[in-house]
Design an enzyme around this catalytic site. Structure first.
Site, short mmCIF file in Angstrom:
data_model
loop_
_atom_site.label_atom_id
_atom_site.label_comp_id
_atom_site.label_asym_id
_atom_site.label_seq_id
_atom_site.Cartn_x
_atom_site.Cartn_y
_atom_site.Cartn_z
N CYS A 205 0.80 -1.23 0.00
CA CYS A 205 0.00 0.00 0.00
C CYS A 205 0.83 1.28 0.00
CB CYS A 205 -0.97 -0.01 1.18
SG CYS A 205 -2.02 -1.48 1.19
N HIS B 189 -3.41 7.83 6.48
CA HIS B 189 -3.60 6.53 5.85
C HIS B 189 -5.00 6.02 6.20
CE1 HIS B 189 -2.49 2.88 3.88
NE2 HIS B 189 -2.54 2.14 4.98
N HIS C 38 -9.82 1.93 -0.24
CA HIS C 38 -8.36 1.76 -0.12
C HIS C 38 -7.88 1.18 -1.44
CE1 HIS C 38 -4.41 0.93 1.04
NE2 HIS C 38 -4.60 0.38 2.23
#
Length: 401
Positions: free
Chosen positions: A165, A295, A329
């Site tokens: 990520c 995040h 995400h």
């Protein structure tokens, strides 16, 4: 923003962006401002164990690849192309100015063309052979960077980065190093990931998916929504003469705490280190940051540790929010997705994205954006934290000569 005794910033000449927020400036600005994204939708039939989840899906029609590049044809590359076309004029101007060998391509991804591979294997199980148009190379992590180089006929450095990520955040670090070394004069950076059963079922097996719209920093947060996105920028050490507002990458910080294969360090040690390094790289202090795009995955562990790390570095004065309820995400594309959101805020003077946290959890120690706030001349710090403790923090701002 101009810092004393600081190195020359890396200027962003253009930004192309396509996600659940849409693919036009009007759509993206509206959905960011309203904090509403109709493309965050329930998905049925994607989970092997049954049940539903919410995904951030790109619903706009994607462009077709040119005939001579059909061997690259995949949903991932079509999504990438939809964002690249938004900056194509700028890229071709850079190639004409510097030469194709002086322009680099660096792409972050984690899924590449896996969704096309899944469809091909389904067809093989049903028919005994792969479809004639399928080739394994479409699943390779470097497939998109190769496609972009061939699309623009670029012969400079070309590669992909896959660190889960944080993948498309590390491309900014690599691009900065290439530009500072003098090896190239411009770099196409960004990330792209598309929805696929592999990642959805993988995160579901980790019990990390939410059946509802994700709720970062909320008392009842219970997991992530996965999305798909493509975001690309053209970077150079010199500002674009056509731009009245020079938006720049001011600083980059990275770390690798390696606490656990999937769980972050509970105290956010690596996250803190990445943010501190980004501030140092930008020659800024915590007081210079006007907004943090966290995040903020809405998993209990991530939000808790990120809150702790932000509180240690910035206290509770800097406004913070997570934009993942608007995009999902987007995994390997997450850093570039949120870099593009930072660019939109800076370029169009947008209000900071609100969190709409119904019940702020007791373990969250930060100042969430819950009212209409503006950046007020500050810089934006954007965090991305990946499996294995691979962390990246980026700082963007408006550069005034």
């Amino acid at each position: 923003m101009k810092q004393t005794n600081s190195p020359t910033p890396i200027f962003i000449h253009a930004c192309g962006f396509h996600s659940a927020l849409g693919n036009t400036p009007a759509s993206i600005q509206q959905r960011l401002s309203l904090r509403d994204c109709p493309s965050m939708e329930h998905a049925e039939g994607l989970l092997n164990a049954g049940g539903a989840t919410i995904v951030g899906k790109v619903t706009d029609t994607l462009p077709s690849l040119p005939p001579h590049l059909l061997h690259y044809d995949s949903r991932n590359n079509r999504l990438a192309l939809s964002a690249l076309q938004q900056i194509e004029v700028n890229v071709r101007e850079a190639i004409a100015q510097y030469g194709s060998e002086r322009v680099a391509v660096i792409v972050g991804t984690s899924t590449s063309g896996i969704s096309d591979g899944e469809a091909a294997y389904t067809a093989k199980l049903a028919n005994g052979e792969f479809p004639s148009h399928f080739h394994y190379s479409k699943q390779e992590l470097g497939n998109c960077s190769d496609f972009i180089a061939d699309y623009f006929d670029i012969s400079g450095p070309c590669y992909a980065i896959s660190t889960a990520c944080s993948s498309s955040g590390r491309v900014f670090l690599s691009a900065k190093r290439l530009l500072k070394s003098g090896l190239v004069d411009a770099v196409i950076v960004g990330g792209v990931d598309t929805l696929c059963a592999l990642t959805l079922n993988g995160f579901n097996s980790l019990e990390a998916l939410s059946e509802q719209l994700c709720r970062p920093f909320d008392e009842n947060r219970n997991g992530i929504n996965i999305g798909e996105s493509a975001a690309f920028m053209l970077l150079s050490k010199t500002p674009s003469p056509a731009s009245q507002r020079h938006i720049a990458l001011l600083g980059v910080g990275d770390s690798s705490d390696a606490h656990h294969i999937s769980a972050p360090h509970p105290d956010g040690n690596g996250a803190e280190q990445a943010m501190q390094k980004a501030l140092t790289d930008a020659h800024l202090t915590a007081e210079d940051i006007g907004y943090i795009n966290a995040h903020g995955t809405a998993t209990p562990l991530n939000d808790r540790m990120e809150s702790k790390a932000i509180a240690r570095v910035f206290g509770q004065s800097v406004p913070v929010s997570s934009t993942k309820p608007l995009t999902g995400h987007t995994l390997g594309a997450a850093s570039a997705t949120e870099a593009a959101i930072a660019w939109y805020i800076l370029n169009y003077d947008l209000l900071l994205p609100k969190q709409h946290c119904q019940n702020k959890a007791n373990d969250i120690e930060i100042n969430l954006v819950e009212t209409d706030l503006t950046l007020n001349g500050g810089a934006i710090l954007s965090n991305s934290f990946a499996f294995g403790g691979n962390n990246i923090s980026l700082i963007f701002g408006v550069w005034n000569d």
